[in-house]
Design a protein around this motif. Structure first.
Motif, PDB file in Angstrom:
ATOM      1  N   PRO A 230       0.681   0.139  -0.153  1.00 24.37           N
ATOM      2  CA  PRO A 230       0.807   1.530  -0.597  1.00 24.37           C
ATOM      3  C   PRO A 230       1.471   2.397   0.473  1.00 24.37           C
ATOM      4  O   PRO A 230       1.417   2.089   1.667  1.00 24.37           O
ATOM      5  CB  PRO A 230      -0.653   1.953  -0.832  1.00 24.37           C
ATOM      6  N   ASP A 231       2.075   3.472   0.033  1.00 23.51           N
ATOM      7  CA  ASP A 231       2.686   4.419   0.966  1.00 23.51           C
ATOM      8  C   ASP A 231       1.618   5.043   1.849  1.00 23.51           C
ATOM      9  O   ASP A 231       0.431   5.103   1.491  1.00 23.51           O
ATOM     10  CB  ASP A 231       3.428   5.518   0.211  1.00 23.51           C
ATOM     11  N   VAL A 232       2.055   5.523   3.008  1.00 23.78           N
ATOM     12  CA  VAL A 232       1.145   6.194   3.937  1.00 23.78           C
ATOM     13  C   VAL A 232       1.736   7.540   4.314  1.00 23.78           C
ATOM     14  O   VAL A 232       2.929   7.805   4.126  1.00 23.78           O
ATOM     15  CB  VAL A 232       0.926   5.353   5.217  1.00 23.78           C
ATOM     16  N   ILE A 342      -3.513   1.515   8.326  1.00 22.97           N
ATOM     17  CA  ILE A 342      -3.321   2.969   8.253  1.00 22.97           C
ATOM     18  C   ILE A 342      -3.800   3.445   6.888  1.00 22.97           C
ATOM     19  O   ILE A 342      -3.524   2.788   5.876  1.00 22.97           O
ATOM     20  CB  ILE A 342      -1.843   3.336   8.462  1.00 22.97           C
ATOM     21  N   PRO A 343      -4.543   4.571   6.821  1.00 19.26           N
ATOM     22  CA  PRO A 343      -5.009   5.067   5.515  1.00 19.26           C
ATOM     23  C   PRO A 343      -3.871   5.220   4.511  1.00 19.26           C
ATOM     24  O   PRO A 343      -2.801   5.745   4.838  1.00 19.26           O
ATOM     25  CB  PRO A 343      -5.638   6.423   5.874  1.00 19.26           C
ATOM     26  N   SER A 344      -4.118   4.754   3.290  1.00 16.59           N
ATOM     27  CA  SER A 344      -3.099   4.799   2.238  1.00 16.59           C
ATOM     28  C   SER A 344      -3.108   6.127   1.511  1.00 16.59           C
ATOM     29  O   SER A 344      -4.119   6.836   1.459  1.00 16.59           O
ATOM     30  CB  SER A 344      -3.329   3.671   1.229  1.00 16.59           C
ATOM     31  N   LEU A 345      -1.963   6.454   0.932  1.00 18.15           N
ATOM     32  CA  LEU A 345      -1.856   7.603   0.030  1.00 18.15           C
ATOM     33  C   LEU A 345      -2.033   7.133  -1.412  1.00 18.15           C
ATOM     34  O   LEU A 345      -1.684   5.986  -1.740  1.00 18.15           O
ATOM     35  CB  LEU A 345      -0.477   8.261   0.178  1.00 18.15           C
ATOM     36  N   PRO A 346      -2.555   7.988  -2.281  1.00 19.89           N
ATOM     37  CA  PRO A 346      -2.639   7.603  -3.705  1.00 19.89           C
ATOM     38  C   PRO A 346      -1.248   7.444  -4.287  1.00 19.89           C
ATOM     39  O   PRO A 346      -0.288   8.069  -3.809  1.00 19.89           O
ATOM     40  CB  PRO A 346      -3.405   8.767  -4.335  1.00 19.89           C
ATOM     41  N   PRO A 347      -1.097   6.639  -5.303  1.00 23.88           N
ATOM     42  CA  PRO A 347       0.227   6.442  -5.904  1.00 23.88           C
ATOM     43  C   PRO A 347       0.790   7.756  -6.450  1.00 23.88           C
ATOM     44  O   PRO A 347       0.061   8.630  -6.903  1.00 23.88           O
ATOM     45  CB  PRO A 347      -0.047   5.441  -7.039  1.00 23.88           C
TER      46      PRO A 347
END
Length: 351
Positions: A230-232, A342-347
């Motif tokens: 997932p994006d960060v 690293i903490p992920s961002l929601p989609p």
């Protein structure tokens, strides 16, 4: 004794009040002349007894507070082992207000101890950092000076002169890399200096691989990339620096013909980058030491020492600035593995 003057003052005031009250009330209530002769004597006795009694009571009440004052004085003198909530030595239970005050002072004492420990630790880190930098600079400076002094010899031939010129250039480049890495580390650990945005880690890793493509060819190292994450929320340039440093470090250890594999994944709301190699690993040392400044491990396991010794330190600083973690492990089948989370961002929602 703590509060001695306060105890005497309070007892004295109470005794004076009793003395005056005894004289006034006695004068009003006692009408027999022969009895009034004993009134001053009775007033003095009452005042004296009041003085003794009040002083004793005040001493009992203020003793726990006086004990706190003694401990505060020890704390101010540098005795950081002092605790305020411990039971009194005489076994008496302190008043609730004093217990509450002791608990508050314990919190303050804990903060003071923590702050002092951090200051001592920071002072030690600064001294160690200065020592490490001095040590790292001494070797290239010695090489440069030695090469320059040798070139002053008029009888030196062209080939040797060229060799020493290349030595000077190489060591100067080494000092430049060291200075650049120190500046980068100071910026990261200082004000953060992050340009945060949504970042696709696969794209970041592809750019890092393209940057190091020629280096991999020179070292005859095969590198592969797989997976998605997932994006960060991060700084793409700094995250690319993390990838470059980890890949460069891995390619140093595997040697000619070695393999490095990079895998992306998402685990427990974190985006994970795993960089593994088939090299010798890092042995029995504490993995946390790999991220110390200028630590390079055992010489037998290092194929190249051209780095500044700050690559993994910079990796940890950048990952920490992104609220992430980085760790190193030895693989069961041989080789080393570095794991960045690293903490992920929601989609992103489709528009």
């Amino acid at each position: 004794m703590p509060y001695r003057r306060l105890r005497i003052a309070i007892a004295g005031i109470c005794a004076l009040v009793i003395l005056i009250a005894t004289l006034v009330l006695g004068g009003l209530l006692i009408s027999a002349p022969d009895t009034t002769l004993f009134l001053p004597f009775l007033a003095i006795v009452a005042a004296f007894m009041t003085f003794v009694l009040v002083q004793a009571i005040v001493g009992i009440v203020l003793h726990p507070l006086g004990d706190l004052i003694k401990r505060l004085k020890k704390l101010s003198e540098g005795d950081f082992t002092v605790r305020f909530s411990t039971p009194q030595s005489n076994g008496r239970q302190a008043p609730q207000i004093v217990q509450d005050l002791a608990q508050s002072l314990d919190k303050v004492g804990t903060q003071v101890r923590t702050t002092m420990a951090e200051l001592v630790s920071e002072s030690h880190r600064q001294k160690q950092f200065i020592s490490d930098v001095s040590h790292e600079m001494r070797t290239p400076l010695t090489s440069i000076r030695g090469a320059a002094e040798t070139m002053l010899d008029e009888d030196i031939d062209y080939e040797d002169r060229e060799h020493f010129c290349l030595t000077i250039i190489s060591e100067a480049d080494r000092l430049t890399r060291l200075a650049n890495d120190l500046i980068a580390l100071q910026r990261i650990e200082g004000d953060g200096d992050l340009d945060l945005r949504r970042v696709n880690l696969h794209s970041v890793l592809e750019k890092a691989l393209n940057t190091l493509d020629i280096l991999f060819e020179e070292r005859s190292v095969t590198v592969s990339l797989s997976g998605e994450a997932p994006d960060v929320l991060g700084d793409p340039d700094r995250l690319q620096q993390v990838a470059v440093n980890l890949l460069d470090n891995a390619s140093r250890y595997v040697g000619e013909g070695g393999r490095v594999h990079v895998e992306l994944s998402g685990v427990h709301e974190h985006s994970v980058i795993t960089v593994s190699d088939d090299g010798p690993g890092f042995g029995d040392i504490d993995p946390a030491r790999l991220f110390d400044r200028f630590y390079r491990g055992e010489r037998s396991r290092v194929r190249s020492s051209t780095g500044s010794g700050l690559g993994l330190t910079i990796v940890k600083a950048i990952v920490t600035a992104h609220d992430g973690t980085v760790e190193a492990i030895n693989l069961p089948g041989g080789g080393a593995c570095f794991i960045v989370a690293i903490p992920s961002l929601p989609p992103q929602q489709q528009k």
